[in-house]
Design an enzyme around this catalytic site. Sequence first.
Site, PDB file in Angstrom:
ATOM      1  N   CYS A 164     -17.794   2.222  18.471  1.00  0.00           N
ATOM      2  CA  CYS A 164     -18.496   3.399  18.878  1.00  0.00           C
ATOM      3  C   CYS A 164     -19.103   3.373  20.023  1.00  0.00           C
ATOM      4  O   CYS A 164     -19.848   2.399  20.367  1.00  0.00           O
ATOM      5  CB  CYS A 164     -19.779   3.372  17.462  1.00  0.00           C
ATOM      6  SG  CYS A 164     -20.770   4.601  17.489  1.00  0.00           S
ATOM      7  N   CYS A 188     -24.204  17.484  12.250  1.00  0.00           N
ATOM      8  CA  CYS A 188     -24.318  15.936  12.265  1.00  0.00           C
ATOM      9  C   CYS A 188     -25.436  15.655  13.251  1.00  0.00           C
ATOM     10  O   CYS A 188     -25.553  16.107  14.406  1.00  0.00           O
ATOM     11  CB  CYS A 188     -22.907  15.416  12.776  1.00  0.00           C
ATOM     12  SG  CYS A 188     -22.887  13.599  12.646  1.00  0.00           S
ATOM     13  N   GLU A 231     -27.814  13.386  20.835  1.00  0.00           N
ATOM     14  CA  GLU A 231     -26.617  14.481  20.712  1.00  0.00           C
ATOM     15  C   GLU A 231     -26.621  14.906  19.128  1.00  0.00           C
ATOM     16  O   GLU A 231     -26.827  13.961  18.262  1.00  0.00           O
ATOM     17  CB  GLU A 231     -25.313  14.015  21.133  1.00  0.00           C
ATOM     18  CG  GLU A 231     -24.979  12.395  20.647  1.00  0.00           C
ATOM     19  CD  GLU A 231     -23.730  12.107  21.314  1.00  0.00           C
ATOM     20  OE1 GLU A 231     -23.662  12.245  22.570  1.00  0.00           O
ATOM     21  OE2 GLU A 231     -23.063  11.398  20.717  1.00  0.00           O
ATOM     22  N   HIS A 262     -14.240   0.230   7.322  1.00  0.00           N
ATOM     23  CA  HIS A 262     -13.645   0.076   8.386  1.00  0.00           C
ATOM     24  C   HIS A 262     -12.622  -1.122   8.321  1.00  0.00           C
ATOM     25  O   HIS A 262     -12.211  -1.671   9.559  1.00  0.00           O
ATOM     26  CB  HIS A 262     -14.353   0.145   9.982  1.00  0.00           C
ATOM     27  CG  HIS A 262     -15.195   1.509  10.090  1.00  0.00           C
ATOM     28  ND1 HIS A 262     -14.748   2.627   9.493  1.00  0.00           N
ATOM     29  CD2 HIS A 262     -16.270   1.847  10.477  1.00  0.00           C
ATOM     30  CE1 HIS A 262     -15.620   3.621  10.006  1.00  0.00           C
ATOM     31  NE2 HIS A 262     -16.672   3.057  10.593  1.00  0.00           N
ATOM     32  N   ASN A 295     -11.274   7.884  17.730  1.00  0.00           N
ATOM     33  CA  ASN A 295     -11.227   8.230  18.867  1.00  0.00           C
ATOM     34  C   ASN A 295     -10.949   7.038  19.946  1.00  0.00           C
ATOM     35  O   ASN A 295     -11.498   6.038  19.782  1.00  0.00           O
ATOM     36  CB  ASN A 295     -12.600   9.016  19.510  1.00  0.00           C
ATOM     37  CG  ASN A 295     -12.366  10.307  18.676  1.00  0.00           C
ATOM     38  OD1 ASN A 295     -12.088  11.442  19.270  1.00  0.00           O
ATOM     39  ND2 ASN A 295     -13.303  10.563  17.853  1.00  0.00           N
ATOM     40  N   CYS A 352     -28.376   2.979  19.449  1.00  0.00           N
ATOM     41  CA  CYS A 352     -28.124   2.268  18.516  1.00  0.00           C
ATOM     42  C   CYS A 352     -28.036   0.604  18.633  1.00  0.00           C
ATOM     43  O   CYS A 352     -27.566   0.076  19.714  1.00  0.00           O
ATOM     44  CB  CYS A 352     -26.943   2.563  17.747  1.00  0.00           C
ATOM     45  SG  CYS A 352     -26.529   1.859  16.180  1.00  0.00           S
ATOM     46  N   GLU A 370     -28.474   3.930  13.293  1.00  0.00           N
ATOM     47  CA  GLU A 370     -28.387   3.720  12.174  1.00  0.00           C
ATOM     48  C   GLU A 370     -29.646   3.997  11.273  1.00  0.00           C
ATOM     49  O   GLU A 370     -30.725   3.575  11.369  1.00  0.00           O
ATOM     50  CB  GLU A 370     -28.274   1.886  12.018  1.00  0.00           C
ATOM     51  CG  GLU A 370     -28.416   1.257  10.582  1.00  0.00           C
ATOM     52  CD  GLU A 370     -27.544   1.933   9.571  1.00  0.00           C
ATOM     53  OE1 GLU A 370     -28.174   2.596   8.379  1.00  0.00           O
ATOM     54  OE2 GLU A 370     -26.371   1.778   9.793  1.00  0.00           O
ATOM     55  N   CYS A 406     -21.388  -1.703  16.673  1.00  0.00           N
ATOM     56  CA  CYS A 406     -20.159  -1.595  16.251  1.00  0.00           C
ATOM     57  C   CYS A 406     -19.095  -1.075  17.593  1.00  0.00           C
ATOM     58  O   CYS A 406     -19.532  -0.488  18.280  1.00  0.00           O
ATOM     59  CB  CYS A 406     -20.044  -0.296  15.325  1.00  0.00           C
ATOM     60  SG  CYS A 406     -21.115  -0.612  13.676  1.00  0.00           S
ATOM     61  N   CYS A 423     -19.210  10.138  18.094  1.00  0.00           N
ATOM     62  CA  CYS A 423     -20.605   9.779  18.349  1.00  0.00           C
ATOM     63  C   CYS A 423     -20.883   9.018  19.737  1.00  0.00           C
ATOM     64  O   CYS A 423     -20.174   8.087  19.976  1.00  0.00           O
ATOM     65  CB  CYS A 423     -21.049   8.587  17.360  1.00  0.00           C
ATOM     66  SG  CYS A 423     -21.581   9.176  15.615  1.00  0.00           S
TER      67      CYS A 423
END
Length: 349
Positions: free
Chosen positions: A120, A106, A93, A217, A291, A113, A161, A117, A334
């Site tokens: 995400c 983006c 995406e 974060h 989010n 990934c 990443e 995390c 993401c």
Amino acid sequence: MDKVDLRSFTLEKLKSELENMGEKPFRAKQIYGWLHQKQVRDFDDMTNISKDLREKLKEKYIIKNLKIVEKLVSKEDNTSKYLFDIGNNTVIESVLMKYSYGNAVCISSQAGCRMGCTFCASTIGGLERNLMPGEMAEQIYEIQRDIGERVSNVVIMGSGEPLDNYENVLDFLEIIHSKEGCNLSHRHITLSTCGVVDKIYDLAKEDLQITLAISLHAPNNEIRKNTMPIAKKYDYDSLLRAAKYYADVTKRRVTFEYALIKGVNDGEENAAELASRLRGIMCHVNLIPVNDVRENNYIRSTEENIKKFAQTLKSMGIETTVRRKLGSDINAACGQLRKSYKDRNIKEE
């Protein structure tokens, strides 16, 4: 043997390929221009290349084109989310964001990934594969074709990443920066990493003048380890030392991304600790109201906490912005659209 995507070669690598075929080096420049300036989708569109050479290219190479599987446009801010098919039932995406200064895209650097995390959606399901340089560039080209406008800014902050796909990302950066290609200034490119420390040092030595954004974060290693597994390999202090090194070597300000999660890292004491840790680094903090991620029970911080967090950082001398929330009605964060698409396919099967 699988054919190689010709769009994934830098100009110098393309020259070597053509020389190995017995062709003059200037042919590489012509072909490169067709691929990255005119952004053609077929060898037969290269009208100043002989038919004989085009046929030779077809035998060994492909021009990898991405297919738009789904496109969602936000009714709130005109942000567009694209889902691309890259083959073998794999989707990635990209997000188009329209600003007063131009169009920003983006892009993803990997399908999925492996960094894990917890806030995400991209990491849910793990890493499928790395993207090739041409697949990264083609996300931009296909969006430009779709909207009929040029993209002026690129953020490598979608799924994946980037520093886990280091060599391919470097070639992509060279391709879109080269004057024979897109001629996009490095200063209009941002690369986001969760903190692969050894690769941050390597990237600094490339002196590319891109903006480095580090997904921090957390104000300390204990909180960071609970949300970002990479903190178990590279601790907080080593990451900050790498960030300072990058800023000192490149003379480019580092951006620290900080997703605010209610009750996890959004207290005023967290802000004060963060500010004290970042002193002495040429940087600024970009606060991201996270989010909601249903799978991990993460809830967006309150507006009051977001405001207090930003005020605390600023009062302690840290330049701070709060990212405007874009595309909240179209799963623009993401991995969200990609995951929902895969979930729908699983149900259908």
